[in-house]
Design a protein around this motif. Structure first.
Motif, PDB file in Angstrom:
ATOM      1  N   ILE A   1      42.051  37.803  43.386  1.00 32.01           N
ATOM      2  CA  ILE A   1      43.105  38.128  44.386  1.00 32.01           C
ATOM      3  C   ILE A   1      43.431  39.594  44.417  1.00 32.01           C
ATOM      4  CG2 ILE A   1      45.052  37.366  45.580  1.00 32.01           C
ATOM      5  CD1 ILE A   1      44.826  34.739  43.854  1.00 32.01           C
ATOM      6  N   PRO A   2      42.714  40.699  45.028  1.00 29.22           N
ATOM      7  CA  PRO A   2      43.126  41.963  44.759  1.00 29.22           C
ATOM      8  C   PRO A   2      44.247  42.300  45.218  1.00 29.22           C
ATOM      9  CG  PRO A   2      40.696  41.816  45.333  1.00 29.22           C
ATOM     10  CD  PRO A   2      41.152  40.298  45.419  1.00 29.22           C
ATOM     11  N   THR A   3      44.708  41.793  46.490  1.00 25.90           N
ATOM     12  CA  THR A   3      46.184  42.050  46.975  1.00 25.90           C
ATOM     13  C   THR A   3      47.266  41.496  46.164  1.00 25.90           C
ATOM     14  OG1 THR A   3      46.287  39.812  48.192  1.00 25.90           O
ATOM     15  CG2 THR A   3      45.399  41.910  49.392  1.00 25.90           C
TER      16      THR A   3
ATOM     17  N   TRP B   1      51.026  43.234  41.726  1.00 23.52           N
ATOM     18  CA  TRP B   1      51.621  43.102  40.365  1.00 23.52           C
ATOM     19  C   TRP B   1      51.714  44.631  39.663  1.00 23.52           C
ATOM     20  CZ3 TRP B   1      47.695  38.651  39.303  1.00 23.52           C
ATOM     21  CH2 TRP B   1      48.373  37.475  40.060  1.00 23.52           C
ATOM     22  N   GLY B   2      50.847  45.388  40.325  1.00 26.26           N
ATOM     23  CA  GLY B   2      50.738  46.621  39.580  1.00 26.26           C
ATOM     24  C   GLY B   2      49.502  46.727  38.536  1.00 26.26           C
ATOM     25  N   ILE B   3      48.649  46.188  38.651  1.00 29.27           N
ATOM     26  CA  ILE B   3      47.403  45.955  37.726  1.00 29.27           C
ATOM     27  C   ILE B   3      46.390  46.715  38.669  1.00 29.27           C
ATOM     28  CG2 ILE B   3      45.732  44.421  36.523  1.00 29.27           C
ATOM     29  CD1 ILE B   3      47.735  42.383  36.769  1.00 29.27           C
ATOM     30  N   PRO B   4      46.149  47.914  37.937  1.00 34.50           N
ATOM     31  CA  PRO B   4      45.050  48.958  38.363  1.00 34.50           C
ATOM     32  C   PRO B   4      43.438  48.459  38.319  1.00 34.50           C
ATOM     33  CG  PRO B   4      45.513  49.570  36.165  1.00 34.50           C
ATOM     34  CD  PRO B   4      46.521  48.341  36.411  1.00 34.50           C
TER      35      PRO B   4
ATOM     36  N   ASP C   1      40.728  49.004  45.637  1.00 33.13           N
ATOM     37  CA  ASP C   1      39.619  49.165  46.728  1.00 33.13           C
ATOM     38  C   ASP C   1      39.118  47.854  47.097  1.00 33.13           C
ATOM     39  OD1 ASP C   1      38.605  48.776  44.025  1.00 33.13           O
ATOM     40  OD2 ASP C   1      36.997  50.271  44.284  1.00 33.13           O
ATOM     41  N   LYS C   2      39.529  46.726  46.737  1.00 31.72           N
ATOM     42  CA  LYS C   2      38.923  45.470  46.916  1.00 31.72           C
ATOM     43  C   LYS C   2      39.902  44.436  47.896  1.00 31.72           C
ATOM     44  CE  LYS C   2      36.054  45.836  42.784  1.00 31.72           C
ATOM     45  NZ  LYS C   2      36.426  47.025  42.532  1.00 31.72           N
ATOM     46  N   LEU C   3      39.266  43.590  48.473  1.00 34.07           N
ATOM     47  CA  LEU C   3      39.945  42.777  49.326  1.00 34.07           C
ATOM     48  C   LEU C   3      39.330  41.436  49.208  1.00 34.07           C
ATOM     49  CD1 LEU C   3      42.400  42.272  51.227  1.00 34.07           C
ATOM     50  CD2 LEU C   3      40.736  43.081  53.108  1.00 34.07           C
ATOM     51  N   GLN C   4      40.030  40.412  49.078  1.00 28.13           N
ATOM     52  CA  GLN C   4      39.668  38.944  49.179  1.00 28.13           C
ATOM     53  C   GLN C   4      39.327  38.451  50.391  1.00 28.13           C
ATOM     54  OE1 GLN C   4      42.672  39.841  48.129  1.00 28.13           O
ATOM     55  NE2 GLN C   4      43.817  37.973  48.597  1.00 28.13           N
ATOM     56  N   ASP C   5      38.477  37.438  50.542  1.00 28.93           N
ATOM     57  CA  ASP C   5      37.696  37.322  51.917  1.00 28.93           C
ATOM     58  C   ASP C   5      38.618  36.043  52.594  1.00 28.93           C
ATOM     59  OD1 ASP C   5      36.750  34.810  50.665  1.00 28.93           O
ATOM     60  OD2 ASP C   5      34.448  35.677  51.004  1.00 28.93           O
ATOM     61  N   PHE C   6      39.293  35.381  51.725  1.00 24.91           N
ATOM     62  CA  PHE C   6      40.084  34.160  52.112  1.00 24.91           C
ATOM     63  C   PHE C   6      39.312  32.992  52.620  1.00 24.91           C
ATOM     64  CE2 PHE C   6      42.798  37.861  52.814  1.00 24.91           C
ATOM     65  CZ  PHE C   6      43.954  37.578  52.247  1.00 24.91           C
ATOM     66  N   SER C   7      38.061  33.026  52.103  1.00 26.41           N
ATOM     67  CA  SER C   7      37.363  32.083  52.776  1.00 26.41           C
ATOM     68  C   SER C   7      37.456  30.619  51.828  1.00 26.41           C
ATOM     69  CB  SER C   7      35.775  32.326  52.558  1.00 26.41           C
ATOM     70  OG  SER C   7      35.334  32.639  51.063  1.00 26.41           O
ATOM     71  N   PRO C   8      36.769  29.498  52.201  1.00 26.56           N
ATOM     72  CA  PRO C   8      37.034  27.937  51.576  1.00 26.56           C
ATOM     73  C   PRO C   8      36.390  28.368  50.049  1.00 26.56           C
ATOM     74  CG  PRO C   8      36.182  27.844  53.805  1.00 26.56           C
ATOM     75  CD  PRO C   8      36.190  29.154  53.735  1.00 26.56           C
ATOM     76  N   ARG C   9      35.350  29.431  50.009  1.00 29.05           N
ATOM     77  CA  ARG C   9      34.735  29.446  48.622  1.00 29.05           C
ATOM     78  C   ARG C   9      35.846  30.385  47.890  1.00 29.05           C
ATOM     79  NH1 ARG C   9      31.944  33.907  46.563  1.00 29.05           N
ATOM     80  NH2 ARG C   9      30.549  33.422  44.647  1.00 29.05           N
ATOM     81  N   PHE C  10      36.330  31.209  48.351  1.00 30.43           N
ATOM     82  CA  PHE C  10      37.461  32.004  47.664  1.00 30.43           C
ATOM     83  C   PHE C  10      38.504  31.054  47.147  1.00 30.43           C
ATOM     84  CE2 PHE C  10      41.920  33.502  48.638  1.00 30.43           C
ATOM     85  CZ  PHE C  10      41.732  34.238  47.431  1.00 30.43           C
ATOM     86  N   HIS C  11      38.989  30.174  48.099  1.00 25.85           N
ATOM     87  CA  HIS C  11      40.148  29.229  47.704  1.00 25.85           C
ATOM     88  C   HIS C  11      39.683  28.395  46.244  1.00 25.85           C
ATOM     89  CE1 HIS C  11      42.832  30.469  50.640  1.00 25.85           C
ATOM     90  NE2 HIS C  11      42.043  30.327  51.582  1.00 25.85           N
ATOM     91  N   GLU C  12      38.183  27.740  46.408  1.00 27.39           N
ATOM     92  CA  GLU C  12      37.777  26.975  45.401  1.00 27.39           C
ATOM     93  C   GLU C  12      37.801  27.746  44.043  1.00 27.39           C
ATOM     94  OE1 GLU C  12      37.146  24.209  43.109  1.00 27.39           O
ATOM     95  OE2 GLU C  12      37.493  23.773  45.328  1.00 27.39           O
TER      96      GLU C  12
ATOM     97  N   LEU D   1      48.153  46.726  53.168  1.00 30.29           N
ATOM     98  CA  LEU D   1      47.447  48.328  53.711  1.00 30.29           C
ATOM     99  C   LEU D   1      48.438  49.024  54.009  1.00 30.29           C
ATOM    100  CD1 LEU D   1      44.446  47.041  56.268  1.00 30.29           C
ATOM    101  CD2 LEU D   1      44.479  47.901  54.051  1.00 30.29           C
ATOM    102  N   LEU D   2      49.791  48.666  54.461  1.00 27.21           N
ATOM    103  CA  LEU D   2      50.760  49.496  54.771  1.00 27.21           C
ATOM    104  C   LEU D   2      51.676  49.913  53.450  1.00 27.21           C
ATOM    105  CD1 LEU D   2      51.896  47.934  58.023  1.00 27.21           C
ATOM    106  CD2 LEU D   2      50.656  49.919  57.855  1.00 27.21           C
ATOM    107  N   GLN D   3      51.740  49.095  52.498  1.00 27.43           N
ATOM    108  CA  GLN D   3      52.600  49.050  51.260  1.00 27.43           C
ATOM    109  C   GLN D   3      51.970  49.764  50.173  1.00 27.43           C
ATOM    110  OE1 GLN D   3      54.673  45.491  51.086  1.00 27.43           O
ATOM    111  NE2 GLN D   3      54.956  45.434  53.140  1.00 27.43           N
ATOM    112  N   MET D   4      50.493  49.812  50.147  1.00 30.61           N
ATOM    113  CA  MET D   4      49.758  50.117  48.889  1.00 30.61           C
ATOM    114  C   MET D   4      49.693  51.603  48.644  1.00 30.61           C
ATOM    115  SD  MET D   4      45.967  49.343  49.913  1.00 30.61           S
ATOM    116  CE  MET D   4      44.955  49.878  48.422  1.00 30.61           C
TER     117      MET D   4
END
Length: 530
Positions: A30-32, A37-40, A44-55, A115-118
Motif C-alpha cells: 500500500i504505497p499511499t 507513515w513517512g516510510i521511504p 513513486d508507486k501506487l497500488q491498483d485497488f483491484s480485487p487481487r490487491f485487496h486479497e 498526489l496533492l500532499q506528498m
C-alpha cells in the motif's frame, strides 16, 4: 507539573519484530500508506485497488494474525492486534473493501490526496500509475456490484462531482509529465462516465446500511462494543445539555433576550472574531498552534522536542474538510494540520475555528501522534505509526478541546460558544448517524429521510452550506465514523474520572494513556488502570 516515571526500555519481542516486518510489507503493498507513515522507498508507486490487491493485503494480515497467536509478545500488543487485524479481515471477508465508495474515504480521495500532499520526489511516477489504479478500482466495484453490493446513489453522485475537477480542471496540472497528467485526467473522466452510465443505475436509493453492518463499523471506529440504542438516547440527552450551555453563553454575550441563533449570527458579524482571506486564516492558525505548544510544554504535558514544530497548511482539494497528517517516521516531515477551504470561501470566524486548532494541533492530534511516535523503546513500529483507532484518536481530540476550556483558554464567551458549537455538532452526529443507518424514529417521531436529516443537521450546527453539504454526505456514506468522536470523548472522560479515583493526577493520566499509542478504548482502560 508532576514528574512522570518513564517506563523501562525493553528488548523487542519476537512479536514486535514480526510487527515491524508487517509494517514494511504493508508499505510495499500500500504505497499511499507508506507515504502517510513517512516510510521511504514507495513514493513513486501506487497500488491498483483491484480485487487481487485487496486479497494480497488480507493474506498478509492473516499471516500477521497467526503470528500474534504463536509468537511471544506483550499482552496489550496481542489484544490490540487481535482486535484491529480481526476487524480488518472481517470487513474484507464481507466485501466492504471492494464496494468502498463515498465522498471522503474511498480510493478516489486516497489517490487525489496523496498526489496533492506528498513530497515532489516520486509524484510524477505516481501520477503515471493513476490509470492503472482507477482500472483496478473499477474492477473491484464491478465485482462488488455482481454480488449485489453497490453504494447508495447519493454517494455515487457526490463522487462524480469530485471527479469533475480531477478530469477537467487544474487540480492535477503540474503534478507530473504533461502526457501522464493528460492520461490521468482521461482515466478520472472515464471512471466518472462509468459511474453515471453503469454503476448508478444499479445503486440503491436508501442510505441506511442496517444494524448488522453498522455494528461492525461502530466497533471498527469506536474501538469498543457500543450499545447503539443507549448511545442514540445519550446523544439526544447530550444535545439538551449543550443547548442549555449555549443559551447561558448567548445571554452572557449579548443580553438576556438574545437566543442562541441570534448570538451565532452576531458572532459571525463581529469583526473581533473575523478573518478575511485564506492567508489570514493560515497565519492565524499557525500563531495559535505555536502558542499552544509554547504554553503547554513542560507545564501540562511533556511534549517531545521533535514535536514542537507543527505546520498549518491549506489543502488544495477544497472539499471543506479539516484534518491532521502525522510526522514522518524519522521526523523528517513535520506533523501538519490542513484546512480544505471550499472554492470562493474567504471569510472565517475565529470563534468557531479556535477549538479546531486545539483539536488538530496541541493538545489534540499533534501531541497524541507525537507522544506515540517517540515511544521507540516501548512500542513497536506498528503501534507507533500504523495502528489508528478513531474512538481513541478523535475522542482524544474532542477531550483536548474541552481540556483547553478547563485550562482557561476558552474563557472568552465567544470562544466558549465555539466549543459548545463544536460539541453540539459531535452530539448531533451520534443521533443522526445511528438514526439514519438503523432507521430509527427521528426525535419528532417520523423517518430519518434526507430532507429531515439535513434540516436536523442545519438546526444544530453553525457552518456554511458547502461545509454542511460535505459533512452530511460524509455521515451518510461513512457509517459509524462520525459518532466515534463524541462516543470516544465520553470514554476518555470516564477513564480519566476512574484514573482520578485511583489517585492518578491529570498529567500522569495523560502521559500514561498517550504512551500506549492509538489503541481500542476497551484495551486502553486495561493498559492504564490494570
Amino acid at each position: 507539573m508532576t514528574e512522570i516515571t518513564q517506563s523501562t526500555p525493553t528488548s523487542p519481542s519476537p512479536l514486535d519484530e514480526a510487527a515491524v516486518r508487517y509494517v514494511h510489507d504493508m508499505a510495499a503493498l500500500i504505497p499511499t500508506a507508506a507515504t502517510a507513515w513517512g516510510i521511504p522507498g514507495y513514493d513513486d508507486k501506487l497500488q491498483d485497488f483491484s480485487p487481487r490487491f485487496h486479497e494480497q493485503v488480507a493474506a498478509r494480515t492473516r499471516s500477521m494474525l497467526d503470528d500474534v497467536d504463536t509468537l511471544e509478545g506483550d499482552d496489550i500488543t496481542k489484544a490490540v492486534m487481535r482486535d484491529r487485524l480481526g476487524i480488518e479481515l472481517e470487513l474484507h471477508e464481507r466485501g466492504e473493501n471492494l464496494r468502498a465508495l463515498n465522498n471522503i474515504a474511498s480510493p478516489v480521495q486516497e489517490i487525489r490526496d496523496t498526489l496533492l500532499q506528498m513530497p515532489e520526489a516520486g509524484r510524477a511516477e505516481r501520477v503515471a500509475q493513476v490509470p492503472q489504479a482507477l482500472a483496478g478500482y473499477r474492477e473491484s466495484l464491478e465485482l462488488a456490484a455482481s454480488q449485489g453490493n453497490v453504494a447508495a446513489r447519493r454517494q455515487i453522485t457526490k463522487l462524480q462531482e469530485q471527479l469533475a475537477p480531477l478530469a477537467h480542471g487544474d487540480t492535477l496540472n503540474g503534478l507530473g509529465h504533461e502526457a501522464d497528467v493528460t492520461k490521468a485526467k482521461e482515466a478520472f473522466a472515464q471512471l466518472g462516465e462509468w459511474l453515471r452510465t453503469t454503476l448508478a443505475p444499479q445503486a440503491p436509493e436508501k442510505d441506511a446500511v442496517g444494524r448488522e453492518r453498522y455494528e461492525l463499523f461502530s466497533h471498527e471506529f469506536v474501538g469498543a462494543k457500543v450499545d447503539l440504542d443507549e448511545a442514540y438516547e445519550w446523544g439526544l440527552s447530550r444535545l439538551e445539555e449543550i443547548i442549555d450551555q449555549q443559551q447561558h453563553c448567548a445571554r452572557e454575550l449579548y443580553g438576556a433576550d438574545v437566543s442562541v441563533d441570534e448570538a451565532l449570527k452576531r458572532l459571525n458579524g463581529d469583526e473581533r472574531y473575523t478573518l478575511h482571506g485564506v492567508d489570514a486564516l493560515k497565519n492565524w492558525m499557525q500563531t495559535i498552534a505555536d502558542k499552544a505548544v509554547e504554553d503547554l510544554a513542560g507545564v501540562h504535558f511533556t511534549i517531545p522536542e521533535q514535536m514542537r514544530t507543527i505546520e498549518c497548511c491549506i489543502d488544495p482539494a477544497g472539499t471543506g474538510g479539516i484534518f491532521y497528517t502525522p510526522p514522518a517516521e524519522d521526523f523528517s516531515r513535520p506533523g501538519r494540520m490542513w484546512w480544505s477551504v471550499p472554492p470562493g470561501e474567504t471569510t472565517f470566524h475565529t470563534w468557531q475555528e479556535l477549538t479546531t486548532v486545539y483539536h488538530e494541533g496541541v493538545p489534540g492530534h499533534h501531541l497524541q501522534c507525537g507522544v506515540a511516535a517517540c515511544e521507540r523503546d516501548n512500542l513497536n513500529l506498528w503501534r507507533r505509526i500504523a495502528c489508528w483507532n478513531s474512538g481513541h484518536g478523535e475522542g482524544w481530540a474532542l477531550y483536548a478541546e474541552a481540556l483547553m476550556a478547563e485550562l482557561g483558554y476558552l474563557d472568552d464567551p465567544g470562544f466558549r460558544m465555539g466549543l459548545y458549537d463544536a460539541q453540539r455538532l459531535r452530539a448531533a452526529r451520534v443521533v443522526l448517524d445511528i438514526g439514519v443507518h438503523l432507521e430509527k424514529k427521528n426525535p419528532e417521531g417520523g423517518a430519518w429521510d434526507f430532507d429531515y436529516t439535513r434540516q436536523f443537521l442545519r438546526g444544530h450546527v453553525a457552518m456554511s452550506d458547502a461545509n454542511l453539504d460535505f459533512e452530511l454526505h460524509r455521515y451518510l456514506g461513512w457509517p459509524g465514523q462520525a459518532p466515534s468522536y463524541a462516543l470516544g470523548q465520553r470514554l476518555w472522560q470516564q477513564l480519566r474520572a476512574d484514573a482520578d479515583t485511583a489517585g492518578m493526577s491529570a498529567p500522569q493520566f495523560h502521559e500514561k494513556a498517550l504512551k500506549q499509542g492509538s489503541i481500542p478504548m476497551d484495551i486502553l482502560r486495561t493498559a492504564v488502570l490494570g
